[in-house]
Design an enzyme around this catalytic site. Structure first.
Site, PDB file in Angstrom:
ATOM      1  N   ALA A 135       0.964  -1.194  -0.091  1.00  0.00           N
ATOM      2  CA  ALA A 135       0.029   0.138  -0.075  1.00  0.00           C
ATOM      3  C   ALA A 135       0.901   1.098  -0.172  1.00  0.00           C
ATOM      4  CB  ALA A 135      -0.775  -0.122   1.206  1.00  0.00           C
ATOM      5  N   SER A 136       0.214   2.223  -0.581  1.00  0.00           N
ATOM      6  CA  SER A 136       1.170   3.676  -0.652  1.00  0.00           C
ATOM      7  C   SER A 136       0.208   4.666  -0.152  1.00  0.00           C
ATOM      8  CB  SER A 136       1.816   3.782  -1.884  1.00  0.00           C
ATOM      9  OG  SER A 136       2.625   5.014  -2.076  1.00  0.00           O
ATOM     10  N   ALA A 137       0.653   5.523   0.824  1.00  0.00           N
ATOM     11  CA  ALA A 137       0.067   6.741   1.117  1.00  0.00           C
ATOM     12  C   ALA A 137       0.769   8.269   1.018  1.00  0.00           C
ATOM     13  CB  ALA A 137      -0.493   6.607   2.405  1.00  0.00           C
ATOM     14  N   SER A 138       0.154   9.030   1.500  1.00  0.00           N
ATOM     15  CA  SER A 138       0.957  10.331   1.402  1.00  0.00           C
ATOM     16  C   SER A 138       2.324  10.321   2.218  1.00  0.00           C
ATOM     17  CB  SER A 138       0.058  11.381   1.806  1.00  0.00           C
ATOM     18  OG  SER A 138      -0.338  11.155   3.027  1.00  0.00           O
ATOM     19  N   ASP A 291      -7.155   7.326  15.243  1.00  0.00           N
ATOM     20  CA  ASP A 291      -7.369   7.095  13.761  1.00  0.00           C
ATOM     21  C   ASP A 291      -8.162   5.643  13.444  1.00  0.00           C
ATOM     22  OD1 ASP A 291      -7.095   8.297  11.342  1.00  0.00           O
ATOM     23  OD2 ASP A 291      -5.206   7.602  10.985  1.00  0.00           O
TER      24      ASP A 291
END
Length: 546
Positions: A135-138, A291
């Site tokens: 997965a890739s996030a900011s 979160d």
């Protein structure tokens, strides 16, 4: 040269932000009802704004603008989506659609960051490492790997050079927030500068993998041997500021209802567990995962929750814990006077706030909630409306309370998604009542006595000496000092009495001296001389020192 290059990049970024905001008519949304409305037309004269303007409702336009501006603005939008106390419903609904998905960065960058952080080649650190991210996030991306002892892990790697990008965008956000406050008076109610500063702290905290790993480790300890929540283990030998290695878990995402049913997971029990986990974290451990959106929560085959992503955690001080618990209990007893008193006692609103006015405002906000069935009453909605009302009386909502409200809204959403018959009060009330008994009842007394007994026993031999010393100091210093002070006061009082007596005599003599003048009786020279003498004596007693 670096300064020139940095300034050029910042100018380019400002132009892009201006272009995007104009394209989605955000300038009209903000300035049309203000004295700066002329800027809307002036803005259209800039060459980069010569293009077709987007249509659609305001919430959709704001969401699309944030998506085009990139990951940092997307994260700001996600943070704002939970602030129902600040934003209208139509905007917050659209912002909840924002997804923190970013294209993965080059695999060689990941390997380079890992090797630099762990100070060894990737082959020495991991028995196997998948360069293709899961997965890739900011902020970071995640890779699957295996340790040499056979443990399956995930490796979280911070994006290269992301910090300067964050600092640049946040600096621009601050400037925009300050302009908004100056241009639009109504915007001050939204506290834009405060929101951006709060966001800056949160996002910079998320950059620190050591901090996140520590959060995970603490949460794991709190729920050790628990049948409610499982927290993956941290591998500290493979963790540093930019890299975190964590146990890999296998479970079903909390949002995948059909898969949960297929796995014979009891959804009613699962929803109740979610509420219990929240209240346990907030009131028992004073350390909560802030979160808890569906992407960060899984369900294990044995029915336990499993959490990931520990970048944002919340804490409450003991006073806030107690007042929150009492607020919830008073609210469900419809004791709005007590809710008002708690706000003043806790310092959430100024001490000079009129209790009856605050009580009336809280009643007008909370009473409509009771039109719903008990199972539909929202704790998050109650908190949100409570904070909105308190703001009118000068309350500044603290960051930890905002995190709490956000987390509670997430938990409620998850719980009711699993079981639309969920009655939060049925789960929460016994928990809060037991917690209050432990804090202020007999249980609290016994608990504190047990906790302090070893210290008291340790200090017992020295108590007689300390007592004797204290009494001796009290008798020699304090009493002597007090005696001196009393003597000085007595002297001052005596002087004051003498002064009052002298003034009284002087007034009497002046009156005697003035009698002939007042009665117009003719006097001989002797009488005139006597009158003058009396007057002089009066002056003497008037100015005589006591």
């Amino acid at each position: 040269m670096n300064i020139i290059s940095k300034s050029f990049r910042q100018l380019t970024r400002i132009i892009k932000i201006n272009r995007v905001l104009t394209h989605y008519q955000i300038d009209k949304l903000v300035l049309s009802e203000t004295k700066y409305a002329w800027l809307i037309v002036a803005n259209l004269l800039l060459p980069w704004n010569w293009r077709f303007q987007s249509r659609g409702n305001r919430g959709e336009r704001i969401r699309l603008a944030l998506e085009e501006l990139g990951p940092i603005f997307i994260k700001l939008g996600q943070a704002l989506s939970t602030r129902k106390d600040l934003l209208p419903e139509d905007i917050s609904v659209e912002l909840r659609k924002l997804q923190d998905d970013c294209p993965p960065f080059d695999e060689q960058h990941s390997i380079s960051i890992i090797e630099k952080g762990l100070k060894r080649p990737i082959e020495e650190a991991y028995a196997s490492f998948d360069p293709k991210p899961m997965a890739s996030a900011s902020i970071a991306q995640v890779h699957a790997a295996t340790l040499y002892d056979g443990s399956e892990v995930v490796v979280k790697v911070v994006r290269p050079d992301i910090k300067p990008v964050i600092e640049q965008d946040v600096a621009i956000m601050k400037s925009l927030a300050q302009l908004l406050e100056a241009a639009v008076k109504e915007s001050k109610r939204l506290h834009p500068t405060e929101v951006v500063e709060e966001f800056e702290k949160t996002i910079l905290d998320e950059l620190d993998m050591m901090r996140e790993a520590s959060n995970a480790s603490q949460l794991r300890r709190n729920f050790e041997h628990s049948d409610l929540l499982y927290v993956p283990d941290i591998y500290w030998s493979h963790t540093n500021d930019n890299v975190m290695t964590m146990e890999r878990i296998y479970g079903i995402r909390i949002s995948e209802i059909d898969k949960l049913k297929a796995a014979n997971i009891d959804l009613t029990d699962l929803s109740a567990k979610g509420v219990t986990i929240f209240f346990t974290q907030v009131f028992k451990h004073n350390f909560f995962h802030a979160d808890m959106h569906p992407g960060n929560i899984f369900v294990l085959p044995d029915g336990r929750y499993a959490a990931i992503d520990f970048g944002i955690m919340g804490t409450l001080n003991p006073e806030d814990q107690r007042y929150l618990a009492e607020n919830f209990l008073a609210f469900f007893n419809r004791d709005y006077l007590r809710v008002s008193e708690l706000h003043i006692e806790s310092g959430w609103v100024p001490a000079d706030t009129r209790v009856n006015e605050l009580e009336s405002a809280i009643r007008s906000v909370c009473e409509p909630i009771w039109d719903r069935p008990l199972k539909e009453i929202s704790f998050g909605l109650f908190l949100m409306r409570l904070f909105q009302t308190a703001r009118r009386f000068g309350m500044e909502v603290q960051p930890q309370l905002v995190l709490l409200q956000k987390t509670l809204l997430n938990i409620e959403g998850l719980g009711r998604q699993l079981d639309d018959e969920l009655d939060l009060w049925d789960t929460a009330k016994p928990f809060l009542e037991d917690w209050m008994q432990e804090r202020v009842g007999l249980k609290s007394l016994v608990k504190n006595t047990k906790a302090n007994l070893p210290f008291w026993i340790e200090q017992a031999p020295s108590l007689p000496g300390l007592l004797h010393s204290s009494l001796q100091k009290l008798s020699h210093a304090n009493f002597d000092q007090q005696s001196e002070q009393i003597a000085r006061l007595e002297q001052q009082l005596a002087k004051q009495q003498k002064a009052d007596r002298n003034r009284a005599i002087a007034v009497l003599l002046f009156v005697v001296a003035a009698i002939p003048e007042l009665t117009h009786v003719p006097y001989l020279m002797q009488q005139i001389w006597l009158q003058g003498l009396v007057a002089l004596l009066g002056l003497y007693f008037l100015f005589k020192k006591p």
